[in-house]
Design a protein around this motif. Sequence first.
Motif, PDB file in Angstrom:
ATOM      1  N   VAL A 169       0.859  -1.189   0.000  1.00 24.09           N
ATOM      2  CA  VAL A 169       0.000   0.000   0.000  1.00 24.09           C
ATOM      3  C   VAL A 169       0.889   1.230   0.000  1.00 24.09           C
ATOM      4  N   MET A 170       0.712   2.078  -0.994  1.00 17.52           N
ATOM      5  CA  MET A 170       1.595   3.239  -1.141  1.00 17.52           C
ATOM      6  C   MET A 170       0.798   4.468  -1.543  1.00 17.52           C
ATOM      7  N   ALA A 171       1.474   5.584  -1.590  1.00 15.81           N
ATOM      8  CA  ALA A 171       0.811   6.849  -1.898  1.00 15.81           C
ATOM      9  C   ALA A 171       0.857   7.179  -3.379  1.00 15.81           C
ATOM     10  N   HIS A 172       2.009   6.944  -4.026  1.00 16.37           N
ATOM     11  CA  HIS A 172       2.232   7.421  -5.391  1.00 16.37           C
ATOM     12  C   HIS A 172       2.900   6.354  -6.252  1.00 16.37           C
ATOM     13  N   PRO A 173       2.718   6.421  -7.558  1.00 15.02           N
ATOM     14  CA  PRO A 173       3.546   5.615  -8.452  1.00 15.02           C
ATOM     15  C   PRO A 173       5.027   5.895  -8.184  1.00 15.02           C
TER      16      PRO A 173
ATOM     17  N   GLY B 185       7.715 -16.943  -5.942  1.00 13.53           N
ATOM     18  CA  GLY B 185       6.371 -17.422  -6.198  1.00 13.53           C
ATOM     19  C   GLY B 185       5.274 -16.715  -5.436  1.00 13.53           C
ATOM     20  N   CYS B 186       5.591 -15.645  -4.743  1.00 10.26           N
ATOM     21  CA  CYS B 186       4.574 -14.908  -4.003  1.00 10.26           C
ATOM     22  C   CYS B 186       3.692 -14.115  -4.967  1.00 10.26           C
ATOM     23  N   GLU B 187       2.431 -13.949  -4.591  1.00  5.09           N
ATOM     24  CA  GLU B 187       1.489 -13.134  -5.349  1.00  5.09           C
ATOM     25  C   GLU B 187       1.468 -11.736  -4.743  1.00  5.09           C
ATOM     26  N   VAL B 188       1.941 -10.761  -5.501  1.00  7.37           N
ATOM     27  CA  VAL B 188       2.060  -9.390  -5.005  1.00  7.37           C
ATOM     28  C   VAL B 188       1.039  -8.505  -5.704  1.00  7.37           C
ATOM     29  N   SER B 189       0.312  -7.716  -4.903  1.00 12.08           N
ATOM     30  CA  SER B 189      -0.619  -6.719  -5.425  1.00 12.08           C
ATOM     31  C   SER B 189      -0.202  -5.344  -4.930  1.00 12.08           C
ATOM     32  N   TYR B 190      -0.421  -4.340  -5.768  1.00 13.15           N
ATOM     33  CA  TYR B 190      -0.180  -2.946  -5.403  1.00 13.15           C
ATOM     34  C   TYR B 190      -1.518  -2.246  -5.179  1.00 13.15           C
ATOM     35  N   LEU B 191      -1.542  -1.404  -4.152  1.00 13.38           N
ATOM     36  CA  LEU B 191      -2.670  -0.505  -3.931  1.00 13.38           C
ATOM     37  C   LEU B 191      -2.112   0.899  -3.739  1.00 13.38           C
ATOM     38  N   LEU B 192      -2.516   1.826  -4.615  1.00 11.00           N
ATOM     39  CA  LEU B 192      -2.018   3.200  -4.572  1.00 11.00           C
ATOM     40  C   LEU B 192      -3.152   4.144  -4.216  1.00 11.00           C
ATOM     41  N   ALA B 193      -2.866   5.070  -3.327  1.00 14.02           N
ATOM     42  CA  ALA B 193      -3.871   6.062  -2.946  1.00 14.02           C
ATOM     43  C   ALA B 193      -4.110   7.070  -4.058  1.00 14.02           C
ATOM     44  N   THR B 194      -3.059   7.444  -4.795  1.00  8.65           N
ATOM     45  CA  THR B 194      -3.164   8.475  -5.832  1.00  8.65           C
ATOM     46  C   THR B 194      -2.497   8.004  -7.114  1.00  8.65           C
ATOM     47  N   ARG B 195      -2.684   8.783  -8.168  1.00 10.08           N
ATOM     48  CA  ARG B 195      -1.979   8.548  -9.426  1.00 10.08           C
ATOM     49  C   ARG B 195      -0.801   9.507  -9.604  1.00 10.08           C
ATOM     50  N   GLY B 196      -0.433  10.210  -8.535  1.00 13.64           N
ATOM     51  CA  GLY B 196       0.745  11.070  -8.593  1.00 13.64           C
ATOM     52  C   GLY B 196       0.609  12.250  -9.530  1.00 13.64           C
ATOM     53  N   GLN B 197      -0.588  12.817  -9.598  1.00 15.68           N
ATOM     54  CA  GLN B 197      -0.861  13.834 -10.615  1.00 15.68           C
ATOM     55  C   GLN B 197      -0.223  15.193 -10.346  1.00 15.68           C
ATOM     56  N   ARG B 198       0.464  15.348  -9.226  1.00 18.22           N
ATOM     57  CA  ARG B 198       1.167  16.605  -8.965  1.00 18.22           C
ATOM     58  C   ARG B 198       2.683  16.428  -8.946  1.00 18.22           C
ATOM     59  N   GLY B 199       3.156  15.301  -9.411  1.00 22.58           N
ATOM     60  CA  GLY B 199       4.585  15.015  -9.330  1.00 22.58           C
ATOM     61  C   GLY B 199       5.380  15.512 -10.517  1.00 22.58           C
TER      62      GLY B 199
ATOM     63  N   PHE C  92       4.106   2.467   4.358  1.00 17.81           N
ATOM     64  CA  PHE C  92       4.968   3.469   5.003  1.00 17.81           C
ATOM     65  C   PHE C  92       4.923   3.344   6.516  1.00 17.81           C
ATOM     66  N   ASP C  93       6.046   3.597   7.148  1.00 19.45           N
ATOM     67  CA  ASP C  93       6.062   3.761   8.596  1.00 19.45           C
ATOM     68  C   ASP C  93       5.468   5.132   8.921  1.00 19.45           C
ATOM     69  N   PRO C  94       4.290   5.190   9.529  1.00 21.27           N
ATOM     70  CA  PRO C  94       3.648   6.493   9.758  1.00 21.27           C
ATOM     71  C   PRO C  94       4.343   7.333  10.815  1.00 21.27           C
ATOM     72  N   TRP C  95       5.281   6.722  11.545  1.00 22.27           N
ATOM     73  CA  TRP C  95       5.967   7.457  12.603  1.00 22.27           C
ATOM     74  C   TRP C  95       7.395   7.831  12.222  1.00 22.27           C
TER      75      TRP C  95
ATOM     76  N   PRO D  68       2.890  14.718   3.348  1.00 23.86           N
ATOM     77  CA  PRO D  68       1.695  14.329   4.107  1.00 23.86           C
ATOM     78  C   PRO D  68       1.056  13.046   3.601  1.00 23.86           C
ATOM     79  N   ASP D  69       1.151  12.785   2.299  1.00 24.38           N
ATOM     80  CA  ASP D  69       0.557  11.569   1.755  1.00 24.38           C
ATOM     81  C   ASP D  69       1.207  10.318   2.344  1.00 24.38           C
ATOM     82  N   HIS D  70       2.525  10.347   2.521  1.00 31.55           N
ATOM     83  CA  HIS D  70       3.221   9.188   3.065  1.00 31.55           C
ATOM     84  C   HIS D  70       2.772   8.915   4.498  1.00 31.55           C
ATOM     85  N   ARG D  71       2.714   9.962   5.304  1.00 29.44           N
ATOM     86  CA  ARG D  71       2.260   9.787   6.685  1.00 29.44           C
ATOM     87  C   ARG D  71       0.842   9.256   6.720  1.00 29.44           C
ATOM     88  N   ALA D  72      -0.020   9.846   5.889  1.00 32.79           N
ATOM     89  CA  ALA D  72      -1.440   9.491   5.916  1.00 32.79           C
ATOM     90  C   ALA D  72      -1.664   8.049   5.470  1.00 32.79           C
ATOM     91  N   VAL D  73      -0.993   7.636   4.414  1.00 35.86           N
ATOM     92  CA  VAL D  73      -1.196   6.284   3.899  1.00 35.86           C
ATOM     93  C   VAL D  73      -0.726   5.242   4.908  1.00 35.86           C
TER      94      VAL D  73
END
Length: 238
Positions: free
Chosen positions: A19-23, A41-55, A121-124, A131-136
């Motif tokens: 689980v991450m904030a940005h591409p 052989g692990c099955e890995v999925s990505y979940l992104l909060a945003t599409r990084g549209q301000r990067g 992300f480690d929120p601490w 802010p996106d990293h902390r929040a995610v």
Amino acid sequence: MVENSNILLPPGGQRILVVMAHPDDAEFLCGGTIARLTAQGCEVSYLLATRGQRGSDDPAMTPERLAVIREAEQRRAAEVLGVRQVLFLDYVDGDVEPSLQMRREIARLVRLLKPDVVFTFDPWQRYQVHPDHRAVGLCTLDALAASRNLMYYPEQFAETGGPHRVRQIYFFASDQPNHWVDISAVIDRKVEALLCHASQMRGRDAQAIRELVLQRGRPLGSEHGFTCAEAFHHLVMN
């Protein structure tokens, strides 16, 4: 507990959710580890909060165009690393908050995907300015606490089949790592994945990116006998 491992996960840890904030967050922070996990052989999925549209600092770029570009870059990078699927929550880059709505959405996907292990992300992390990293990080941890509880969001059960408990969390970007992964053998794959994020590489070629990876990974690996490493704080949720 200090860990130092060539095999990252405990027995049975086959389904992984990152689980991450940005591409590009995953490729920068744990791309080598993901490459090793998929190779095992692990099955890995990505979940992104945003599409990084301000990067971008390009005055000719628009958020709408950049979102399309960065989503495509992320999907290509995920393919390089062997990631099974890439999901987006459609929050706006820079405006992510640890909200009840996001907690509910992440909990739903945790119940659907049923991961054994979650990376986020480690929120601490001290002095984390984005802010996106902390929040995610915070919202993901809260969602994991909710997803295992029968009384949280029961309206999701018809779709998800009920609660799901995740016991293993690996926080990246942590000030207090206790687990180091040797990525020396998969540096080239990490570099290849990072090259997919052309909009963020500022003209760096493969050699320049390789040097960047080594610059970050050598200090993490040197104390543990690795040429290059990625570091995490491993937390077991009871």
